[in-house]
Design a protein around this motif. Sequence first.
Motif, PDB file in Angstrom:
ATOM      1  N   SER A   1      -1.538  30.161   7.861  1.00 44.26           N
ATOM      2  CA  SER A   1      -2.964  30.246   7.780  1.00 44.26           C
ATOM      3  C   SER A   1      -3.497  31.266   8.240  1.00 44.26           C
ATOM      4  N   GLN A   2      -2.032  32.152   9.571  1.00 42.86           N
ATOM      5  CA  GLN A   2      -2.605  33.009  10.362  1.00 42.86           C
ATOM      6  C   GLN A   2      -2.244  34.218   9.465  1.00 42.86           C
ATOM      7  N   ARG A   3      -0.926  34.043   8.533  1.00 44.07           N
ATOM      8  CA  ARG A   3       0.009  35.235   8.423  1.00 44.07           C
ATOM      9  C   ARG A   3      -1.174  36.396   7.019  1.00 44.07           C
TER      10      ARG A   3
ATOM     11  N   VAL B   1       0.974  -1.023   0.114  1.00 44.62           N
ATOM     12  CA  VAL B   1       0.350   0.097   0.367  1.00 44.62           C
ATOM     13  C   VAL B   1       0.679   1.233  -0.142  1.00 44.62           C
ATOM     14  N   PHE B   2       1.988   1.539   1.211  1.00 44.57           N
ATOM     15  CA  PHE B   2       2.587   2.220   1.408  1.00 44.57           C
ATOM     16  C   PHE B   2       3.597   3.375  -0.052  1.00 44.57           C
ATOM     17  N   LEU B   3       3.956   1.713  -0.837  1.00 44.50           N
ATOM     18  CA  LEU B   3       4.761   1.457  -2.707  1.00 44.50           C
ATOM     19  C   LEU B   3       3.614   2.239  -2.769  1.00 44.50           C
ATOM     20  N   SER B   4       2.548   2.221  -3.228  1.00 37.80           N
ATOM     21  CA  SER B   4       1.719   2.025  -4.810  1.00 37.80           C
ATOM     22  C   SER B   4       0.953   3.933  -4.822  1.00 37.80           C
ATOM     23  N   LEU B   5       1.341   4.189  -2.702  1.00 33.79           N
ATOM     24  CA  LEU B   5       0.428   5.399  -2.774  1.00 33.79           C
ATOM     25  C   LEU B   5       1.913   6.451  -2.809  1.00 33.79           C
ATOM     26  N   SER B   6       2.717   5.793  -2.113  1.00 30.10           N
ATOM     27  CA  SER B   6       4.342   6.919  -1.529  1.00 30.10           C
ATOM     28  C   SER B   6       4.262   7.952  -3.334  1.00 30.10           C
ATOM     29  N   GLY B   7       4.134   7.482  -4.581  1.00 30.78           N
ATOM     30  CA  GLY B   7       4.447   8.359  -5.836  1.00 30.78           C
ATOM     31  C   GLY B   7       3.403   8.985  -5.989  1.00 30.78           C
ATOM     32  N   PRO B   8       1.919   8.658  -6.055  1.00 33.91           N
ATOM     33  CA  PRO B   8       1.315   9.457  -6.853  1.00 33.91           C
ATOM     34  C   PRO B   8       1.574  11.162  -5.150  1.00 33.91           C
ATOM     35  N   TYR B   9       1.603  10.063  -4.468  1.00 34.81           N
ATOM     36  CA  TYR B   9       1.741  10.913  -2.737  1.00 34.81           C
ATOM     37  C   TYR B   9       2.854  12.272  -2.885  1.00 34.81           C
ATOM     38  N   ARG B  10       4.022  11.805  -3.423  1.00 32.29           N
ATOM     39  CA  ARG B  10       4.812  12.882  -3.600  1.00 32.29           C
ATOM     40  C   ARG B  10       5.008  13.899  -4.603  1.00 32.29           C
ATOM     41  N   LYS B  11       4.241  13.548  -5.607  1.00 33.90           N
ATOM     42  CA  LYS B  11       4.486  13.719  -6.810  1.00 33.90           C
ATOM     43  C   LYS B  11       3.745  15.283  -6.837  1.00 33.90           C
ATOM     44  N   LEU B  12       2.507  14.865  -5.850  1.00 27.24           N
ATOM     45  CA  LEU B  12       1.433  16.025  -5.859  1.00 27.24           C
ATOM     46  C   LEU B  12       2.580  17.472  -5.894  1.00 27.24           C
ATOM     47  N   ASP B  13       1.617  18.153  -6.442  1.00 26.84           N
ATOM     48  CA  ASP B  13       2.347  20.053  -6.749  1.00 26.84           C
ATOM     49  C   ASP B  13       2.440  20.759  -5.420  1.00 26.84           C
ATOM     50  N   PRO B  14       3.408  20.870  -4.958  1.00 23.62           N
ATOM     51  CA  PRO B  14       3.048  20.997  -3.199  1.00 23.62           C
ATOM     52  C   PRO B  14       2.635  22.553  -2.935  1.00 23.62           C
ATOM     53  N   ARG B  15       2.509  23.085  -3.890  1.00 18.70           N
ATOM     54  CA  ARG B  15       1.902  24.632  -4.148  1.00 18.70           C
ATOM     55  C   ARG B  15       0.411  24.389  -4.308  1.00 18.70           C
ATOM     56  N   TYR B  16       0.132  23.162  -4.267  1.00 20.19           N
ATOM     57  CA  TYR B  16      -1.947  23.093  -3.671  1.00 20.19           C
ATOM     58  C   TYR B  16      -2.423  23.021  -2.572  1.00 20.19           C
ATOM     59  N   ARG B  17      -1.393  22.667  -1.781  1.00 18.16           N
ATOM     60  CA  ARG B  17      -1.022  23.355  -0.218  1.00 18.16           C
ATOM     61  C   ARG B  17      -0.855  24.419   0.073  1.00 18.16           C
ATOM     62  N   ALA B  18       0.644  24.945  -0.471  1.00 19.04           N
ATOM     63  CA  ALA B  18       0.861  25.375  -0.324  1.00 19.04           C
ATOM     64  C   ALA B  18      -0.185  27.017  -0.711  1.00 19.04           C
TER      65      ALA B  18
ATOM     66  N   ALA C   1     -14.726  30.361  -2.972  1.00 24.29           N
ATOM     67  CA  ALA C   1     -14.924  31.106  -1.425  1.00 24.29           C
ATOM     68  C   ALA C   1     -14.445  29.762  -1.048  1.00 24.29           C
ATOM     69  N   PHE C   2     -13.427  29.338  -1.706  1.00 21.33           N
ATOM     70  CA  PHE C   2     -12.355  28.523  -0.287  1.00 21.33           C
ATOM     71  C   PHE C   2     -11.741  29.598   0.816  1.00 21.33           C
ATOM     72  N   GLY C   3     -11.288  29.917   0.631  1.00 22.74           N
ATOM     73  CA  GLY C   3     -10.756  31.498   1.186  1.00 22.74           C
ATOM     74  C   GLY C   3     -11.725  32.525   2.357  1.00 22.74           C
ATOM     75  N   LEU C   4     -12.967  32.465   1.493  1.00 22.86           N
ATOM     76  CA  LEU C   4     -13.276  33.147   2.475  1.00 22.86           C
ATOM     77  C   LEU C   4     -13.727  33.667   3.741  1.00 22.86           C
ATOM     78  N   PRO C   5     -14.146  34.215   4.545  1.00 21.73           N
ATOM     79  CA  PRO C   5     -13.662  34.338   5.931  1.00 21.73           C
ATOM     80  C   PRO C   5     -14.595  32.823   6.495  1.00 21.73           C
TER      81      PRO C   5
ATOM     82  N   GLY D   1      -6.099  30.657   4.652  1.00 20.01           N
ATOM     83  CA  GLY D   1      -6.396  30.729   5.354  1.00 20.01           C
ATOM     84  C   GLY D   1      -6.728  29.044   6.434  1.00 20.01           C
ATOM     85  N   ALA D   2      -6.314  28.507   5.294  1.00 17.28           N
ATOM     86  CA  ALA D   2      -6.138  26.670   5.779  1.00 17.28           C
ATOM     87  C   ALA D   2      -5.597  26.111   6.665  1.00 17.28           C
TER      88      ALA D   2
END
Lengths: 553, 236
Positions: B100-102, A430-447, B124-128, A453-454
Amino acid sequence: MALCVFLGPVVAGLAGSILPSFGYFPALGGEAFSLAPWRALAAYPGLGAAAWFSFWTGLAATLLSLAAALIFTAAWRGTVWFKAFQRLVSPLLSVPHSAVALGMVFLLAPSGWAMRAVSPSLTGFERPPDLATAPDPFGIVYVACLVVKETPFLFLMILAALNQIPDSPLSASARTMGYRRTIAWLKAVAPLVLRQIRLPVLAVLAYSVSVVDVALILTPVTRPTLGVLVLRWFNDPDLATQFVAAAGACLQIGVVLAAGLVWKLGELGAGRLFRRWIASGDRSRGENGLRVGGFALASLVGVLGGFGLVVAALWSVAQRWRFPDVLPSAWSLRFWDRHAEALLQAAGVTLTVAAVAAALSVLLALACLENEKRRGLKPGNGALWLLYTPLLTPQIAFLFGAQVLLVTIGLDGAWVAVIWFHMLFVGPYVFLSLSGPYRKLDPRYRAAAVTLGATETQAFFRVVLPVLLRPVLVAAAVGVAVSVGQYLPTVFAGAGRFETLTTEAVALSAGGDRRLVAMLALSQSVLPFLGFLAAIMIPAWLYRDRRELSGFR
Amino acid sequence: MSAVSAAVDDPETGRGPEPCSELRSAGLALRSVSASIGGRDLFINLNLSVGPGEIATVMGPSGAGKSALLSHICGVGDPDFSFGGSVALNGHDVGALPASQRRIGVLFQDALLFPHLSVGENIAFGLPTGLGRDERNARIAAALADAGLTGMGGRDPATLSGGQKARAALMRTLLAEPKAVLLDEPFSKLDAALRDKFRRFVFDHVRERALPTLLVTHDPADAAAAAGPVVELAPP
């Protein structure tokens, strides 16, 4: 933490096999160290033959699988046939080993379909011949079955490695220097690929040398592998035999290590020859042979793997099927009806264990990956080796000791134990299958999510997980497939009380009701298939209006 | 280049640090920020202050640490880089706050609309939180209209054109009510005609909201249009 869950039983299990092999096993009255178990082991008639049989069949199966996967890729990459094989192979990968083995029996046994196809026209046989074809004493069908199962795995590992290797420019530049397609790929790309798939190849080797369920089905009772012998001793009602079993389990590790050593030496020798071949500048000699050979091997794998199950399907609905008829003369569904209850019960147990083991493994893998991401850890080669440890250690060698651990903490035969032991093997895949796509996800989505504000946790649940839904479900399906196929972990952790499709199929394979065995083998294959179907259809439906995520572009 | 009100110490020429006398408290202020990767300095002693509605530009070749600087400011830094100095927003040091708080919005080179959400859901994702439903819908509708996407709220982002995606991404950033905005080469992947238009669109919006804005770019035309302070990072 995750490490303890996975490596704990392996380490404890190995200790639990090594100590009794030197006579130390207080629960059975063995409190002094001695070499008696080893002497008893050495005195067992046929031990050498069994160990040698395990050794050479494992090496042969690994070599043939690797050759088939590599040569086919070299000769046919980028063609329609390559894509076709890729499509054929992925379902074959999810079919449990024992189901493939049973399919080979249906195909190749003296009364099997292959013999029917050529009888009596070619052979003149009016009744099944008295030949030992499958299981055969020479181990040919046994090796063939391992090759059928391991070639698709190595093929997919090669494809994964090719994601990280610029293979088309490399082989194209070799071709501009006059090298034919296959030779170009083998000389320019193959060395890079081989370096990348070293661990999966070793896992295949360790598995092939020590596999038990396939051997139970495809080797004659009088011609056991070492693993089968060890299992027999473990099951022996005479408790003193346990010490011999422990010694046998240690010998199994030795055989795996020896095979690994021989493989390594072969690798060095082959590397030297390979380098000389590259330096020779040969551009086309062997090209045609390699192309035909690669194609033949790949089709043989597909046909043997797929067709055996088709014959099994025929048997499950055959009311009357006399030798040497090619097809049944009367059909009926009543056998499914008759065995429905038993099948459903076994399927229920199988599915429960598989679903829980796969779900927990996915959660654990996600937690590890998320942790690695947040702490900015860069897992190295060491982590990969640790991950592969349960796959590189012969199951039979540590399961006995691990069972002792379970008995000590009072968990043997419990659901928890079965699921835990399944996870030892489900988790890494499971780890081998998941780690590829997980590490390849563009980190800027998270950023993007956190700067909107999330929190990190919200970003994970609201962005990362939904975007990765498909790979997460595919990893879960891989987990289900691995779990469905587990034989030894179910037998040992379940203390014989858990009857899954796989344990039933293996138990009934010799001399059981042919139709019931056929139905078990089919059910075994259908469950993982349904898992993959769900893993593809659920995101396709949920994201039917989301072009990038539906999986159909 | 119109105005150069900030300077960076160039490790190659050894030019001395220029003391930044007028550190305004309103806006975004970088004080002696330095960056290194694997023990190698990318830049040291970067001082820059960006007032409300002002657009400062950081220029420099690839590998000079431009994007790493933006990641550091908004708090999603790559662990491979290490930074010194301080980053303050409206007089408060934000260094210890999670991203998230900056309240620092970012526009990337790609629109990066979340592929699993509709265009409207993305915006809408960023709406307060804590807004009433009507208020939320009104803000989303207004933003869609502003971006020329009226009626497209339910669309799959993958079906939008490049310009539409870029405008939706800006709306998403602005609806999170940031107190400063970072632009990580958001114009570089658009074709020439679209680039000028989108640049004006972005600049008008950040000026209208009086947001301190920091732009990272390769393109001198971007810096000229920004008409704010310019910092040149040395080649690595």
